[in-house]
Design a protein around this motif. Structure first.
Motif, PDB file in Angstrom:
ATOM      1  N   PRO A  59       9.588 121.819  89.191  1.00  0.00           N
ATOM      2  CA  PRO A  59       9.231 120.436  88.854  1.00  0.00           C
ATOM      3  C   PRO A  59       9.007 120.220  87.364  1.00  0.00           C
ATOM      4  O   PRO A  59       8.881 119.069  86.924  1.00  0.00           O
ATOM      5  CB  PRO A  59       7.929 120.209  89.638  1.00  0.00           C
ATOM      6  N   GLU A  60       8.945 121.310  86.577  1.00  0.00           N
ATOM      7  CA  GLU A  60       8.761 121.176  85.139  1.00  0.00           C
ATOM      8  C   GLU A  60      10.086 120.969  84.413  1.00  0.00           C
ATOM      9  O   GLU A  60      10.099 120.574  83.248  1.00  0.00           O
ATOM     10  CB  GLU A  60       8.042 122.412  84.590  1.00  0.00           C
ATOM     11  N   LEU A  61      11.188 121.230  85.078  1.00  0.00           N
ATOM     12  CA  LEU A  61      12.499 121.095  84.453  1.00  0.00           C
ATOM     13  C   LEU A  61      13.092 119.703  84.636  1.00  0.00           C
ATOM     14  O   LEU A  61      13.829 119.212  83.788  1.00  0.00           O
ATOM     15  CB  LEU A  61      13.460 122.152  85.012  1.00  0.00           C
ATOM     16  N   THR A  62      12.794 119.048  85.758  1.00  0.00           N
ATOM     17  CA  THR A  62      13.281 117.681  85.986  1.00  0.00           C
ATOM     18  C   THR A  62      12.421 117.020  87.046  1.00  0.00           C
ATOM     19  O   THR A  62      11.912 117.688  87.956  1.00  0.00           O
ATOM     20  CB  THR A  62      14.757 117.660  86.424  1.00  0.00           C
ATOM     21  N   GLN A  63      12.280 115.698  86.944  1.00  0.00           N
ATOM     22  CA  GLN A  63      11.523 114.941  87.946  1.00  0.00           C
ATOM     23  C   GLN A  63      12.439 114.161  88.889  1.00  0.00           C
ATOM     24  O   GLN A  63      11.951 113.530  89.828  1.00  0.00           O
ATOM     25  CB  GLN A  63      10.572 113.959  87.260  1.00  0.00           C
TER      26      GLN A  63
ATOM     27  N   SER B 100      13.427 122.319  98.027  1.00  0.00           N
ATOM     28  CA  SER B 100      13.737 121.019  97.436  1.00  0.00           C
ATOM     29  C   SER B 100      12.648 119.987  97.751  1.00  0.00           C
ATOM     30  O   SER B 100      12.490 119.003  97.026  1.00  0.00           O
ATOM     31  CB  SER B 100      15.083 120.502  97.957  1.00  0.00           C
ATOM     32  N   MET B 101      11.916 120.201  98.834  1.00  0.00           N
ATOM     33  CA  MET B 101      10.836 119.291  99.207  1.00  0.00           C
ATOM     34  C   MET B 101       9.559 119.532  98.402  1.00  0.00           C
ATOM     35  O   MET B 101       8.769 118.605  98.176  1.00  0.00           O
ATOM     36  CB  MET B 101      10.512 119.449 100.706  1.00  0.00           C
ATOM     37  N   MET B 102       9.327 120.762  97.959  1.00  0.00           N
ATOM     38  CA  MET B 102       8.053 121.116  97.339  1.00  0.00           C
ATOM     39  C   MET B 102       7.696 120.291  96.113  1.00  0.00           C
ATOM     40  O   MET B 102       6.545 119.840  95.974  1.00  0.00           O
ATOM     41  CB  MET B 102       8.045 122.606  96.991  1.00  0.00           C
ATOM     42  N   PRO B 103       8.606 120.065  95.146  1.00  0.00           N
ATOM     43  CA  PRO B 103       8.220 119.284  93.965  1.00  0.00           C
ATOM     44  C   PRO B 103       7.742 117.868  94.308  1.00  0.00           C
ATOM     45  O   PRO B 103       6.889 117.315  93.607  1.00  0.00           O
ATOM     46  CB  PRO B 103       9.509 119.249  93.128  1.00  0.00           C
TER      47      PRO B 103
ATOM     48  N   ALA C  96       9.221 121.902  75.901  1.00  0.00           N
ATOM     49  CA  ALA C  96       9.188 120.447  75.740  1.00  0.00           C
ATOM     50  C   ALA C  96       8.318 119.809  76.818  1.00  0.00           C
ATOM     51  O   ALA C  96       7.540 118.882  76.558  1.00  0.00           O
ATOM     52  CB  ALA C  96      10.606 119.890  75.798  1.00  0.00           C
ATOM     53  N   PHE C  97       8.429 120.313  78.047  1.00  0.00           N
ATOM     54  CA  PHE C  97       7.585 119.807  79.133  1.00  0.00           C
ATOM     55  C   PHE C  97       6.116 120.089  78.852  1.00  0.00           C
ATOM     56  O   PHE C  97       5.252 119.240  79.057  1.00  0.00           O
ATOM     57  CB  PHE C  97       7.997 120.443  80.464  1.00  0.00           C
TER      58      PHE C  97
END
Length: 482
Positions: free
Chosen positions: A154-158, A368-371, A227-228
């Motif tokens: 989740p730190e790479l894309t939202q 894929s659900m976790m973030p 960056a995040f």
């Protein structure tokens, strides 16, 4: 976050949300090492204990259970520590950087057979405690590199769909690593006659590959993660929540509990099947030991090819529908394996391919659900605690796996399974009771787990629309704070 989608269209991918190919490849490489080592352990460690080290199946299952329980215990500890880590490389990357080499070393040490005593009975117990000790340390370093890695998603894309794409790359490397390890196993098993030497060489090669892949990940995602981290420190609420309250929030997050159950049932099916398939192929189907990797490649190869198909399809029909389609095919394959007869080799490979369709969804969908769950928690608490959620998810999953492996080992021993003695050139002939127990563990038992996963997936509450609403509220909060 400033690089999020516009408020009017939460699912539109901006340049900040869109990950370039280099970053996706580097992130995917981070799962190559853990996948290779875990794959070899899942498929071969049980049979290594019984057919190479000469440890009874019940004791072998106990070794695996102890390792998994300890692995589960240290997961939330490492998860909390990574959330609190402060360094110029952020919270996650230092753990991968410093843990990679010890991770490779202790993985290798699991695959040697030291001789402690001339007395066979005494030597078995010495071996038991040796493998328990090495397994516990090995699992610590597995957690040290793997849990911070998984928490980076989740730190790479939202973006909802971009995360599914990112996980497709991750599991492409994961399953690709599994296939690579099986190809190496087949080559080594055919070229080296000694069973003991086969596993030593295989472990050494896989250990080196694993370490190098982890360093590729560290360097490849560093800029994006930093960056995040810079943005997070500017926007995260300063108030801290006590650990007990954090745990209470984690388990009051209803969608998180669903994901725990889905992942647990999916991976119970994967791990139990993977551990018993070598016995099924050699003892029941009467294949050569060197043929076992070929059977496993049929499953993993199909899973790899289907990852990107399922990922693209999930953007059209949703994650739930994809999970139902994959698992339905897998359950049909499990039923077919139970009724399979020795000599039906072509049918066996057909069923292995069918199972691969479902295995790929077991990899892709729960992660894929976790973030999405993590962002729901951020909306409720104002803090991002990826490490806590991933740590507790894996903790409960590993408790379940530990129990499953222990039950398989005990069931084999109770059914009269005969272990080999160290150095024995031919494997013992198994009684009918042991062969029946192997068939039960190969087909009906995993099918029960798959049904449990399907039921939980049906009631999972977060949809694409709900996730878009969560992101919208988070952006509004961030704008108000700035």
């Amino acid at each position: 976050m400033s690089n999020s989608a516009p408020l009017g269209d939460p699912q539109q991918i901006t340049d900040g949300d869109k990950l370039d190919l280099k970053t996706k490849l580097a992130y995917g490489a981070g799962d190559l090492g853990p996948a290779i080592t875990a794959n070899i352990a899942i498929f071969f460690l049980m049979i290594f204990f019984t057919n190479v080290a000469g440890i009874p199946a019940g004791l072998a299952g106990s070794i695996l259970m102890i390792g998994k329980i300890w692995d589960a215990v240290n997961d939330p500890i490492v998860g909390v520590l990574t959330d609190k880590t402060k360094s110029r490389w952020g919270r996650r990357l230092p753990w991968l950087f410093y843990g990679a080499i010890p991770f490779g070393i202790f993985f290798f040490l699991q695959w040697i057979v030291p001789r402690f005593s001339a007395n066979e009975s005494a030597n078995v117990w010495w071996l038991f405690w040796y493998y328990v000790a090495i397994g516990v340390i090995s699992q610590v370093f597995y957690t040290v590199v793997n849990l911070p890695y998984t928490a980076m998603t989740p730190e790479l894309t939202q973006n909802y769909d971009e995360r599914t794409s990112l996980n497709s790359f991750r599991f492409a490397f994961s399953i690709g690593g599994s296939i690579l390890s099986l190809i190496l196993a087949k080559i080594i098993f055919e070229q080296i006659p000694s069973r003991e030497q086969q596993y030593i060489v295989l472990a050494a090669i896989c250990g080196v590959i694993s370490v190098l892949a982890l360093y590729w990940c560290v360097w490849g995602v560093r800029d994006r993660i930093l960056a995040f981290e810079a943005k997070r420190t500017q926007t995260e609420e300063s108030a801290s929540i006590p650990y007990q309250e954090q745990f209470k929030i984690v388990f009051s997050n209803r969608p998180f509990l669903f994901i725990i159950g889905i992942y647990l049932f999916s991976w119970l099916a994967v791990q139990v099947t993977a551990s018993i398939i070598p016995y099924f192929a050699v003892n029941y189907m009467r294949l050569r030991e060197s043929d076992v990797p070929t059977v496993l490649i049929a499953v993993q190869g199909t899973a790899l090819l289907m990852l990107f198909v399922w990922s693209a399809l999930s953007q059209r029909v949703g994650k739930k529908a994809v999970y139902f389609m994959g698992m339905s095919l897998w359950m049909l394959a499990q039923a077919g394996l139970f009724f399979l007869q020795p000599g039906q080799i072509a049918l066996m490979y057909t069923l292995a391919v069918m199972a691969g369709f479902g295995v790929s969804t077991a990899y892709l969908v729960p992660w894929s659900m976790m973030p999405d769950v993590i962002e729901l928690d951020e909306l409720q608490t104002g803090q991002r605690r990826e490490g806590i959620f991933y740590g507790f998810m894996v903790l409960l999953q590993k408790f379940g796996l530990a129990f499953g492996l222990f039950v398989v080992g005990i069931a084999l021993e109770a059914s009269g399974f005969i272990e080999a003695t160290p150095g024995q050139s031919t494997l013992p002939t198994q009684p009918e009771s042991a062969l029946f127990a192997i068939r039960i563990a190969t087909a009906p038992l995993p099918a029960i787990f798959l049904i449990g996963g399907l039921l939980l997936t049906y009631f999972y509450p977060i949809t694409r629309e709900m996730h878009a609403e969560i992101l919208l509220k988070l952006r509004e909060r961030q704008q108000n704070q700035s």
